[in-house]
Write a protein that holds these residues in place. Structure first.
Motif, PDB file in Angstrom:
ATOM      1  N   LYS A 536       0.851  -1.194   0.000  1.00 59.50           N
ATOM      2  CA  LYS A 536       0.000   0.000   0.000  1.00 59.50           C
ATOM      3  C   LYS A 536       0.889   1.247   0.000  1.00 59.50           C
ATOM      4  N   THR A 537       1.352   1.597  -1.172  1.00 61.58           N
ATOM      5  CA  THR A 537       2.313   2.698  -1.290  1.00 61.58           C
ATOM      6  C   THR A 537       1.684   4.031  -0.876  1.00 61.58           C
ATOM      7  N   GLN A 538       0.492   4.323  -1.370  1.00 60.69           N
ATOM      8  CA  GLN A 538      -0.148   5.610  -1.095  1.00 60.69           C
ATOM      9  C   GLN A 538      -0.423   5.783   0.393  1.00 60.69           C
ATOM     10  N   ASP A 539      -0.951   4.733   1.031  1.00 65.02           N
ATOM     11  CA  ASP A 539      -1.227   4.815   2.474  1.00 65.02           C
ATOM     12  C   ASP A 539       0.058   5.017   3.265  1.00 65.02           C
ATOM     13  N   SER A 540       1.123   4.364   2.829  1.00 59.37           N
ATOM     14  CA  SER A 540       2.406   4.494   3.525  1.00 59.37           C
ATOM     15  C   SER A 540       2.928   5.911   3.438  1.00 59.37           C
ATOM     16  N   VAL A 541       2.866   6.497   2.233  1.00 61.45           N
ATOM     17  CA  VAL A 541       3.371   7.865   2.055  1.00 61.45           C
ATOM     18  C   VAL A 541       2.536   8.862   2.856  1.00 61.45           C
ATOM     19  N   GLU A 542       1.226   8.667   2.880  1.00 62.70           N
ATOM     20  CA  GLU A 542       0.355   9.605   3.593  1.00 62.70           C
ATOM     21  C   GLU A 542       0.576   9.575   5.098  1.00 62.70           C
ATOM     22  N   SER A 543       1.094   8.465   5.638  1.00 64.10           N
ATOM     23  CA  SER A 543       1.297   8.364   7.083  1.00 64.10           C
ATOM     24  C   SER A 543       2.596   9.009   7.550  1.00 64.10           C
ATOM     25  N   ILE A 544       3.449   9.467   6.634  1.00 67.98           N
ATOM     26  CA  ILE A 544       4.739  10.058   7.019  1.00 67.98           C
ATOM     27  C   ILE A 544       4.531  11.304   7.874  1.00 67.98           C
ATOM     28  N   SER A 545       3.652  12.183   7.410  1.00 67.59           N
ATOM     29  CA  SER A 545       3.426  13.441   8.129  1.00 67.59           C
ATOM     30  C   SER A 545       2.922  13.182   9.547  1.00 67.59           C
ATOM     31  N   GLU A 546       2.028  12.184   9.729  1.00 65.17           N
ATOM     32  CA  GLU A 546       1.517  11.859  11.067  1.00 65.17           C
ATOM     33  C   GLU A 546       2.638  11.349  11.969  1.00 65.17           C
ATOM     34  N   ILE A 547       3.526  10.541  11.431  1.00 58.66           N
ATOM     35  CA  ILE A 547       4.631  10.009  12.235  1.00 58.66           C
ATOM     36  C   ILE A 547       5.553  11.137  12.677  1.00 58.66           C
ATOM     37  N   LEU A 548       5.867  12.070  11.779  1.00 61.62           N
ATOM     38  CA  LEU A 548       6.750  13.184  12.135  1.00 61.62           C
ATOM     39  C   LEU A 548       6.094  14.089  13.182  1.00 61.62           C
ATOM     40  N   ASP A 549       4.781  14.282  13.083  1.00 60.67           N
ATOM     41  CA  ASP A 549       4.080  15.077  14.094  1.00 60.67           C
ATOM     42  C   ASP A 549       4.162  14.405  15.466  1.00 60.67           C
ATOM     43  N   GLU A 550       4.040  13.084  15.489  1.00 67.56           N
ATOM     44  CA  GLU A 550       4.103  12.353  16.758  1.00 67.56           C
ATOM     45  C   GLU A 550       5.510  12.389  17.347  1.00 67.56           C
ATOM     46  N   LEU A 551       6.522  12.453  16.482  1.00 59.36           N
ATOM     47  CA  LEU A 551       7.908  12.489  16.958  1.00 59.36           C
ATOM     48  C   LEU A 551       8.293  13.843  17.529  1.00 59.36           C
ATOM     49  N   SER A 552       7.520  14.876  17.242  1.00 62.81           N
ATOM     50  CA  SER A 552       7.887  16.230  17.660  1.00 62.81           C
ATOM     51  C   SER A 552       7.921  16.384  19.175  1.00 62.81           C
ATOM     52  N   GLY A 553       7.335  15.447  19.933  1.00 67.43           N
ATOM     53  CA  GLY A 553       7.339  15.543  21.383  1.00 67.43           C
ATOM     54  C   GLY A 553       8.555  14.929  22.034  1.00 67.43           C
ATOM     55  N   TYR A 554       9.464  14.340  21.265  1.00 73.03           N
ATOM     56  CA  TYR A 554      10.639  13.677  21.827  1.00 73.03           C
ATOM     57  C   TYR A 554      11.892  14.521  21.589  1.00 73.03           C
ATOM     58  N   GLU A 555      12.956  14.199  22.348  1.00 73.00           N
ATOM     59  CA  GLU A 555      14.219  14.902  22.182  1.00 73.00           C
ATOM     60  C   GLU A 555      14.749  14.689  20.770  1.00 73.00           C
ATOM     61  N   ILE A 556      15.350  15.736  20.205  1.00 70.64           N
ATOM     62  CA  ILE A 556      15.755  15.688  18.801  1.00 70.64           C
ATOM     63  C   ILE A 556      16.833  14.634  18.559  1.00 70.64           C
ATOM     64  N   ARG A 557      17.751  14.428  19.531  1.00 71.58           N
ATOM     65  CA  ARG A 557      18.797  13.419  19.331  1.00 71.58           C
ATOM     66  C   ARG A 557      18.180  12.031  19.200  1.00 71.58           C
ATOM     67  N   LYS A 558      17.197  11.744  20.065  1.00 72.48           N
ATOM     68  CA  LYS A 558      16.535  10.440  20.003  1.00 72.48           C
ATOM     69  C   LYS A 558      15.715  10.305  18.723  1.00 72.48           C
ATOM     70  N   VAL A 559      15.160  11.427  18.263  1.00 73.66           N
ATOM     71  CA  VAL A 559      14.375  11.394  17.025  1.00 73.66           C
ATOM     72  C   VAL A 559      15.269  11.058  15.831  1.00 73.66           C
ATOM     73  N   LEU A 560      16.464  11.649  15.779  1.00 78.21           N
ATOM     74  CA  LEU A 560      17.379  11.386  14.669  1.00 78.21           C
ATOM     75  C   LEU A 560      17.787   9.922  14.644  1.00 78.21           C
ATOM     76  N   LEU A 561      18.071   9.348  15.826  1.00 75.90           N
ATOM     77  CA  LEU A 561      18.419   7.922  15.893  1.00 75.90           C
ATOM     78  C   LEU A 561      17.234   7.060  15.498  1.00 75.90           C
ATOM     79  N   PHE A 562      16.031   7.473  15.947  1.00 74.76           N
ATOM     80  CA  PHE A 562      14.821   6.722  15.608  1.00 74.76           C
ATOM     81  C   PHE A 562      14.567   6.723  14.101  1.00 74.76           C
ATOM     82  N   LEU A 563      14.728   7.890  13.468  1.00 73.77           N
ATOM     83  CA  LEU A 563      14.496   7.976  12.022  1.00 73.77           C
ATOM     84  C   LEU A 563      15.494   7.137  11.247  1.00 73.77           C
ATOM     85  N   SER A 564      16.751   7.086  11.714  1.00 74.99           N
ATOM     86  CA  SER A 564      17.749   6.243  11.042  1.00 74.99           C
ATOM     87  C   SER A 564      17.359   4.779  11.141  1.00 74.99           C
ATOM     88  N   ASP A 565      16.882   4.361  12.342  1.00 78.24           N
ATOM     89  CA  ASP A 565      16.436   2.979  12.515  1.00 78.24           C
ATOM     90  C   ASP A 565      15.200   2.693  11.668  1.00 78.24           C
TER      91      ASP A 565
END
Length: 733
Positions: A536-565
Motif C-alpha cells: 500500500k504505497t499511497q497509504d504508507s506515504v500519507e502516514s509520514i506526516s503523522e509520524i513526524l508530528d508524533e515524533l515532535s514531542g521527543y528529544e531531537i537526538r533520540k528522534v534522529l536515531l529513531f528515524l535512522s532505525d
C-alpha cells in the motif's frame, strides 16, 4: 673605436638597421615555426588518425551490439507470445496455430533486413524452420549441433556453406546453467547482408573486420580467406593499447587498430591503406607549406611597416626634447584614482581569501575530535581571562547570503560595545557562526535573560532589511576552551529541529533536554511497515506526516536515531532482503548521515517518501518475478503428472501455496488456456502419439492410460481436437 662605430637613432641610417633587424628576426621566427609546425603536424596527424579509427571502431561496436541486442529482444518477445508458448509447451499441432507462427516468423525475418530464417525447437530431436528462405541440410545439421554445444544464451556460433555464412543467436530454456538447452528459438542472420547494412562498401582506404575469439571471421570486409587468417594471426600477437600498428599484407602496408567487446566476445579490427593515407597527407602538407610561404612574405612586409612606425615616432621624440615642450601630457589625478581603485580591489580579494581560510581553520577545529589539536588564537579564553557565547544563524532558505552575514555582524558590533565579534562561515554550509567575546571582568554576557532580549531585538532589526526569515540558536556562557566543541555541536543539533517543523527564532541549548526522556517506541512505525509489506504505497506515504508530528514531542537526538532505525526497517521490508549485523550497522550510519544533512521538514518527508516508493517498487518487481517462476514450475509439474487420475486444479494450487481462484486466473494469463483445457490438450496429444506408434492398441486402454475415465468422453474430445475419431486416427484414415 667608438669614434668610428656610432649609431645615431635619429639618423636615416637607423631606419635601414631596423629594417634589417626585423627581417632577420622574422625569417628566423618563420623558420622555427615551419620546423615546429611540421613536427607537430606529423605527430598530431598520427594521433588524429588513431582517434578517428577508434571512434569508427567504437561506432561499429555499438551498431553491431545494438543490432544483436535488437534481435535478442525480438526473440524474447516471440518467446512470450501465447501462441508460440502454447506451441512449444503443449506440442499443439493445430494447422491454424502452425500457419500463424509461420506467418509471424516470416514477417519478422523480412522486417529485420538481414535475418533469413528462424528455427523453433521443442527438444534436441525436433527442429522446425520458418522464414523467407528454407535452410539446406548442411545448415540444419550445423545449427542443431551448434546450439546443443552451447552452455549459455550469450554465446553465438557461425555456420558455413559453400555459398554463404550465417551468424546464429538464440534464446533457450535450460534445466540449469551450463546444461544443454531443452527448448528455444534460434535466429539465423546472413553475415553478408549484415555487413552491407552496417559497413559502407564505398570507402577505398579502410577495411573493417569482426572476429570471434576463436578466430572465425564474422565480417570479412574485402579480404580473402588467407588474408583474414593472416590478419587474425597478427591480431593475436599484437598489443593495440598504445596506438596504431603497421601490418604488411600482400606487399601493401596497412595501419591496424583493434578493440575487444567482452560481452559479445568479439574483436573489431580496422585496416587503413598506408599508401592512400600518405597521398592524402602529402596534399595537406603541400597546402600547409604554401600557407607558410605566404606567411613569410607577409612577415617581411610587416617588418618594413614596423621599421617605419618605430623610426618616425623616435625622430619626433628627439625633436620634442630639443624644443623643450612637455614630455607626456596627461591627467595626474586620473592616474592616481585608477591606481587607488586597482589597489582596493586587490586588497579586497586578499581579505576575502584570508577570511575564508581563517573560517575554515576555526570550523575545522570546532567540528573535529582530535584531542591534541592546537586551539586557534581567536578561540583562546583562559589565558586571556575572557569568556564568550556562540550564536548560530541560518535562514528559511538553503543558502546563507554573504550580505546577510555582513548585516548580522554589523548589527552585533554596533549593539555590543566593548565586545569582540567574530564570524565564521563555510561556503558549503547554509549557516553562519558568530562568537561574542568579552573580558570576564565586564560581565555583560553573564546574564542570559539580558542576552536573550538583546538578541531578539537585534534579530527583529536585521529582519527588516533582509527578504528571508532569520533563525538563531545561542549557547550558554563559555569560560573553558574545552566547552567550545560540545557547544558548537549542540547548536548544530538545535538547527535539526527544522526537520520536525519545530524551528523557532531564538533557540537555546536547554531545548535539547525539552521532550520525553523515554526512547521513541517502535510501535509508532509498525503500521507504516505493515502497509509497505502489503504494497500500500499511497497509504504508507500519507502516514509520514503523522509520524513526524508524533515524533515532535521527543528529544531531537533520540528522534534522529529513531528515524535512522526507521529507514533501515523500511529497507528490510524488501522481500528476500535479510541484512547481517554489519550490513545493518552500515545502512544505519549511512541513513543517519543523510538525514542529519537535510535542511527542513519538506526535505525529510521527500527522503522518506522516496525510500518507501523504492521499497514498494522492489517488492512489486520481486512478487512479479516470483509469480512468473511459480507459473513455469506449475506448468512443468503438470507436464509430469497430467496422466494421474487425481490431478486437479486444487491439488496444483495447494502445491504452490495459492488459492484456487487466484491460481486459475494466473494460469489462464500465462498459459493462454484454462487448467482443464491444458490437461485435456496434454492427454490428447499423448493419446495421439500412442495411437500413431501402436495401431493395435485398444481405444479403451488408451483412454485409461491418458487419464480419461470415460471412453466416450475421450472419443468426443479427441475428435474435437483432431477432427477425426480415435479409431480412424489409429487406422490412418
Amino acid at each position: 673605436m667608438g669614434r668610428y662605430f656610432k649609431l645615431d637613432i635619429a639618423n636615416k641610417k637607423y631606419r635601414s638597421v631596423l629594417l634589417l633587424s626585423y627581417s632577420i628576426i622574422a625569417i628566423i621566427a618563420v623558420a622555427i615555426v615551419i620546423t615546429g609546425v611540421f613536427a607537430w603536424f606529423n605527430s598530431y596527424t598520427q594521433k588524429v588518425v588513431y582517434d578517428m579509427s577508434m571512434v569508427q571502431l567504437q561506432n561499429l561496436d555499438t551498431t553491431f551490439t545494438n543490432s544483436i541486442d535488437t534481435c535478442r529482444t525480438q526473440l524474447q518477445t516471440a518467446w512470450q507470445d501465447s501462441n508460440i508458448k502454447q506451441h512449444i509447451y503443449t506440442q499443439n499441432e493445430s494447422w491454424k496455430n502452425e500457419n500463424w507462427i509461420g506467418s509471424y516468423f516470416q514477417r519478422l525475418c523480412v522486417n529485420n533486413g538481414f535475418a533469413e530464417y528462424i528455427c523453433l525447437f521443442r527438444n534436441e530431436n525436433e527442429f522446425r524452420y520458418y522464414g523467407w528462405r528454407y535452410p539446406s541440410e548442411a545448415e540444419m545439421q550445423q545449427i542443431e549441433q551448434g546450439v546443443m554445444e552451447t552452455s549459455n544464451d550469450m554465446e553465438q556460433f557461425i555456420i558455413h556453406t559453400d555459398t554463404r555464412s550465417n551468424l546464429c543467436i538464440f534464446f533457450t530454456e535450460r534445466n540449469a546453467m551450463g546444461e544443454k538447452p531443452v527448448r528455444g528459438i534460434i535466429y539465423s542472420l546472413d553475415l553478408d547482408a549484415l555487413e552491407k547494412t552496417l559497413i559502407s562498401q564505398n570507402v577505398e582506404d579502410t577495411t573493417l573486420l569482426v572476429y570471434k575469439s576463436d578466430g572465425q571471421a564474422v565480417m570479412k570486409g574485402k579480404l580473402s580467406g588467407e588474408q583474414q587468417d593472416e590478419v587474425w594471426s597478427y591480431l593475436k600477437g599484437g598489443d593495440f593499447s598504445g596506438g596504431s600498428r603497421e601490418l604488411l599484407l600482400n606487399d601493401s602496408k596497412y595501419l591496424c587498430n583493434s578493440i575487444y567487446n567482452d560481452s559479445l566476445d568479439m574483436h573489431f579490427v580496422m585496416l587503413q591503406d598506408y599508401h592512400i593515407m600518405q597521398t592524402k597527407l602529402a596534399e595537406i602538407k603541400k597546402a600547409a607549406f604554401l600557407s607558410v610561404i605566404i606567411s613569410l612574405i607577409t612577415a617581411l612586409l610587416l617588418a618594413v611597416f614596423l621599421a617605419n612606425k618605430l623610426y618616425y615616432p623616435l625622430e619626433d621624440f628627439f625633436s620634442r626634447i630639443g624644443s623643450g615642450p612637455e614630455l607626456i601630457p596627461g591627467n595626474e589625478d586620473y592616474s592616481k584614482k585608477q591606481a587607488e581603485i586597482t589597489s582596493d580591489k586587490i586588497i579586497s580579494q586578499i581579505h576575502m581569501m584570508s577570511q575564508q581560510y581563517h573560517s575554515d581553520k576555526i570550523l575545522g577545529y570546532l567540528g573535529g575530535n582530535e584531542a591534541d589539536a592546537v586551539i586557534p588564537p581567536v578561540l583562546r579564553l583562559q589565558d586571556r581571562t575572557e569568556h564568550c557565547i556562540l550564536i548560530l544563524f541560518w535562514t528559511d532558505e538553503h543558502v546563507m547570503d554573504s550580505r546577510i552575514t555582513q548585516d548580522i555582524h554589523q548589527t552585533l558590533d554596533e549593539n555590543h560595545s566593548g565586545c569582540k565579534i567574530s564570524s565564521f562561515s563555510d561556503a558549503r554550509a547554509s549557516w553562519t557562526l558568530m562568537m561574542i567575546k568579552e573580558p570576564v571582568r565586564i560581565g555583560m554576557l553573564s546574564d542570559p535573560d539580558r542576552i536573550a532580549v538583546k538578541l531578539s531585538e537585534e534579530c527583529r532589526q536585521i529582519q527588516k532589511t533582509v527578504p528571508v526569515r532569520i533563525y538563531y540558536a545561542v549557547s550558554g556562557l563559555i569560560s573553558d576552551e574545552n566547552e567550545l566543541r560540545p557547544a558548537f555541536r549542540d547548536l548544530q543539533t538545535l538547527q535539526k529541529y527544522h526537520l520536525l517543523g519545530r524551528g523557532t527564532s531564538g533557540m537555546t541549548c536547554e531545548l535539547l533536554n525539552d521532550g520525553k526522556e523515554n526512547a521513541v517506541p517502535r510501535k509508532i512505525y509498525e503500521g507504516l511497515l505493515s502497509n509497505i509489506r502489503a504494497g500500500k504505497t499511497q497509504d504508507s506515504v500519507e502516514s509520514i506526516s503523522e509520524i513526524l508530528d508524533e515524533l515532535s514531542g521527543y528529544e531531537i537526538r533520540k528522534v534522529l536515531l529513531f528515524l535512522s532505525d526507521l529507514c533501515v526497517q523500511i529497507e528490510q521490508c524488501i522481500m528476500g532482503c535479510e541484512l547481517t549485523g554489519r550490513q545493518r550497522q552500515e545502512k544505519y550510519l549511512d541513513h543517519y548521515v543523510k538525514i542529519t544533512s537535510l535542511y527542513d521538514k519538506s526535505d525529510l518527508e521527500y527522503y522518506l517518501k522516496h525510500l518507501i516508493e523504492e521499497t514498494c517498487l522492489e517488492n512489486s518487481v520481486f512478487q512479479e518475478k516470483t509469480l512468473r517462476m511459480n507459473m513455469l514450475d506449475a506448468v512443468e509439474y503438470i507436464r509430469k503428472h497430467y496422466r494421474d487420475d487425481d490431478i486437479c486444479v486444487e491439488l496444483v494450487a495447494d502445491q504452490f501455496h495459492m488459492s484456487v481462484s487466484y491460481f486459475s486466473k494466473l494460469f489462464n494469463e500465462y498459459v493462454g488456456m484454462t487448467f482443464p483445457e491444458f490437461i485435456n490438450d496434454l492427454r490428447l496429444t499423448y493419446a495421439s502419439e500412442m495411437l500413431r506408434s501402436n495401431p493395435e492398441v485398444n481405444i479403451k486402454r488408451v483412454a485409461e492410460a491418458c487419464g480419461f475415465g470415460n471412453t466416450s468422453y475421450f472419443s468426443s474430445q479427441f475428435k474435437k481436437k483432431f477432427g477425426i475419431s480415435p479409431s480412424a486416427f489409429r487406422n490412418g484414415r
